[in-house]
Design a protein around this motif. Sequence first.
Motif, mmCIF file in Angstrom:
data_model
loop_
_atom_site.group_PDB
_atom_site.id
_atom_site.type_symbol
_atom_site.label_atom_id
_atom_site.label_comp_id
_atom_site.label_asym_id
_atom_site.label_seq_id
_atom_site.Cartn_x
_atom_site.Cartn_y
_atom_site.Cartn_z
ATOM 1 N N ASP A 130 -5.383 -0.971 -5.138
ATOM 2 C CA ASP A 130 -4.908 -1.550 -3.884
ATOM 3 C C ASP A 130 -5.908 -2.599 -3.414
ATOM 4 O O ASP A 130 -6.935 -2.272 -2.834
ATOM 5 N N GLU A 131 -5.577 -3.859 -3.681
ATOM 6 C CA GLU A 131 -6.458 -4.986 -3.358
ATOM 7 C C GLU A 131 -7.896 -4.731 -3.802
ATOM 8 O O GLU A 131 -8.819 -4.737 -2.981
ATOM 9 N N ASN B 135 -5.531 0.464 2.024
ATOM 10 C CA ASN B 135 -5.657 -0.759 2.785
ATOM 11 C C ASN B 135 -4.460 -0.931 3.710
ATOM 12 O O ASN B 135 -3.325 -0.769 3.296
ATOM 13 N N GLY B 136 -4.729 -1.250 4.950
ATOM 14 C CA GLY B 136 -3.648 -1.443 5.911
ATOM 15 C C GLY B 136 -3.050 -0.128 6.371
ATOM 16 O O GLY B 136 -1.867 -0.014 6.565
ATOM 17 N N SER C 52 0.835 -1.214 0.000
ATOM 18 C CA SER C 52 0.000 0.000 0.000
ATOM 19 C C SER C 52 0.863 1.255 0.000
ATOM 20 O O SER C 52 0.549 2.244 -0.656
HETATM 21 MG MG LIG Z 1 -2.080 -2.838 2.022
#
Ligand SMILES: [Mg+2]
Lengths: 225, 400
Positions: free
Chosen positions: A166-167, B398-399, A44
Amino acid sequence: MELKNISKVYHTKKEKVEALKDFSYKFDDGKLIAIMGHSGSGKSTLIKIMGLMDTCDEGKIIIDDKVVNDLSEKELADIRMNNIGFVFQDYYLDIDLKAIDNVILPMIINDNISRSDRKKKAEYLLKFVGLDKRINHYPKELSGGEQQRVAIARCLANDPNIILCDEPTGNLDEDNEETIFKMLSDLSKKGKCVVVVSHSNEIKKYADEVIYLKGGKLVKNNETK
Amino acid sequence: MKLSDQLFIIKNKLLKKDNFLLMLVLSFILLIVFICITILNFVIQYMEDIKDYKETRTLIVYNPSIDDIKIIDNMEHIDIFVNKKYDFVSLETDAFGKSSNETDFTIRPLLNKKYAKIVMGKQLENRKDMICPIKFYPYGSTDNNYNKSDLINGKKLIGKSLSLKSSLDNKIYNFNIVGSFKNNVLDEMNYCYVSVEDFDLFASDIEENGCYEDINGVEICDYQKIDDYLLVVDEEKYVENVRKELENKKIATDYSVTISFDEIRTIFAYSFFILTFVLILSVFIIYYYVKKKIISSLEYFGMLKSIGYDDAIITKLERDELVIISIIGFIISMTMYIPLYIYVSHKFLSELFFMNYMIEIPIVLFIIMTLIYLMFIISINRLAMKSRLKLSSSEIFNGK
Ligand SMILES: [Mg+2]
Ligand SMILES: Nc1ncnc2c1ncn2[C@@H]1O[C@H](COP(=O)(O)OP(=O)(O)O)[C@@H](O)[C@H]1O
C-alpha cells in the motif's frame, strides 16, 4: 488470487461510504499489478480486503481455488502468515527489534521453519534486499528506504505467494522508489503475485497490469509494457 | 509459542514509557495496600490477643471483710478470687545468662490452668514443676531498654532446672522447667508459673508498707498484712457489671490495669479508610493505564496481524507483558516496603504499643492481593483488547 463482486460499505456516524462497489479482478501469479486512483478511491480498502485484514459486505475472495470469506479469525491469520506479505507506506517495523529480529518475527509463529533456521533465513532475506551490513541495526538507525527494504525482507519471511503493497514508496525519494519497485518487480518475476498501490507514474514501467479505481469501482484496466 | 520466543518479542518493550509508568503506579498502589494490610492485620491480631489477656479483666478488691469474701465467692462470672499475695513474687537468680542485678525474674501461681496454654512440653503436674513463656525476657523490660537479641526461646528452656531461694525460710528449692506456654501480646515476659503450693513457699502475706530513716540514719520499715484481693472476671464484657455490683454492695474495687484502645482504634479506622480508598481508586487508575497502553499499541497489533499473528496470540503476548510488569511492580513495592517496615516497626510502633508485640509481615495476604490485582489487570486487558483488535487492522493502512 481472485476477487469476485466485492463490495464494502463503511458506516460512520454521519454517513455511509461505499468504499468498493462490485469489484472483480483476477490477480495472477508471476505478475506485478499496479493499482492507481485518486485518494479515497478505495485502494487501501481493496488491499485490506485482499489481505484478509477486513471483511467485505458482498462478494467472494478466492485464494488457491478456495473461498476464504467465511473462515474464522484464526484461519484467516493462518492464511496471512502462509500466503500473504504486506508492505506499508509507514513500514511498521517493530522499533524495539533489530532489523534481523524484525525479519524473524513472522517466522516465530510458523511451525514449518525450525528455530535454528530462522536466523539463517533472515540473514539471507536481508542480503536479498541489500542490507547484509545492517542486520543488527534498530529501525531508528536506518533510513526510510532501508526500513522499507527491511519490511520487504520481513514480508518474504514465510514465503508468501501474494505480496500486497500500500503505497510502499509514499515516503521515499525517487532513487529509493526505483530500488523498491525493481525489487518488487524481481519478486513478481520469481512467480509471486505482487500488487502495488501507488500514486507514482513510475510504477507503470514495472507493472504487468495497471488497474484504475474511481469511487470504489474498477474503471480502467490497462495491460502495460 | 515458546516462552523464549515470547521474551524475544517482549523483552525490549518492558521498560518503555507506558509500561514503566504502569509498573511504578502498580508498585506504589501495592506498597500502600501492603502497609494498610500490615496495620489492619496487626490491629486485628492485637484485639484478638487482648481477649486472652486477663490483666484487663482483673480487679483489685480493697480490704474485703469476711462477709464480702463470702458474697464474692458466690458471685457469677468470677474466675479467680484470691488474696493479693498470689499475684507474683520477684526472685533473684542468675540462671538466665546475666547477673542477678540485671535479671528481673518473677514467679506466679497458676490459679487456673486455662491461663497457660502449653505450646511445648507439659502442663504443671508435679511439685516443683515450672512452666515458662515461649517468648521469655527475664531482664527488666521497659520499652526503651528492650533488647530483642536477648529474647529467650522458651522451648529451649524445657528440661532446665532452676535453684531459687525463698526469703521466707532462706531455703533453696530446685524447680524443673517442664513446658512452655504461649504468652500473648500484652503479657509480661518475665514470669514463669509454678503450682499454688510451691508458690506458698515464696509468697509472704506480709508486705512492706514504706521505709524511713530514724535520727541515727538507720532504715526502719513498716510491714502490714496483705488485705487486698485479686478478682479475675471470666469475660471482658462482664467486668463493668461485676464492678457495679460490688460498688452497690459497698465493696471498693479498682482496675488492675487500664488500656486505652483509642489510639489503636484510630489507626485501624485510618488504615481501613485508606485501604478502601486506594482499592477503589486503583481500579480506575489501572483501568486507565491498561487502556492507554492498548490504544497506543494499536498500530503494533495491526502489524502483528498483518504478518499472521492471530488475536489469541496477540492477547497472550500483551497479557504476559502485563504479568511481567506486575511481578516487577510487586518486587519494587516489596523493596520499598521492607525498609519501611523495619523503620516503623522498630522506631514507632514499639513505643506506641507493648514492646513484646512483633508486627508480622502478612506475606500470604500480600501475594493474594497481588494475584487479585494481576487477575484484574488480565481481565481488563482481555476486555479492552477484544474490541480494539478489530480496529487495529485498519490502523496501518494508508488513508485509514
Ligand atoms: Mg490509501
Ligand atoms: N475505517 C473506515 N471507516 C469509514 N470510512 C472509511 C474507512 N476506511 C476508509 N474509509 C473511506 O472509504 C473510502 C476509501 O478509502 P481508502 O480505501 O482508504 O482510499 P484510498 O486508499 O484509495 O485513498 C474513503 O472515502 C474513506 O474515507
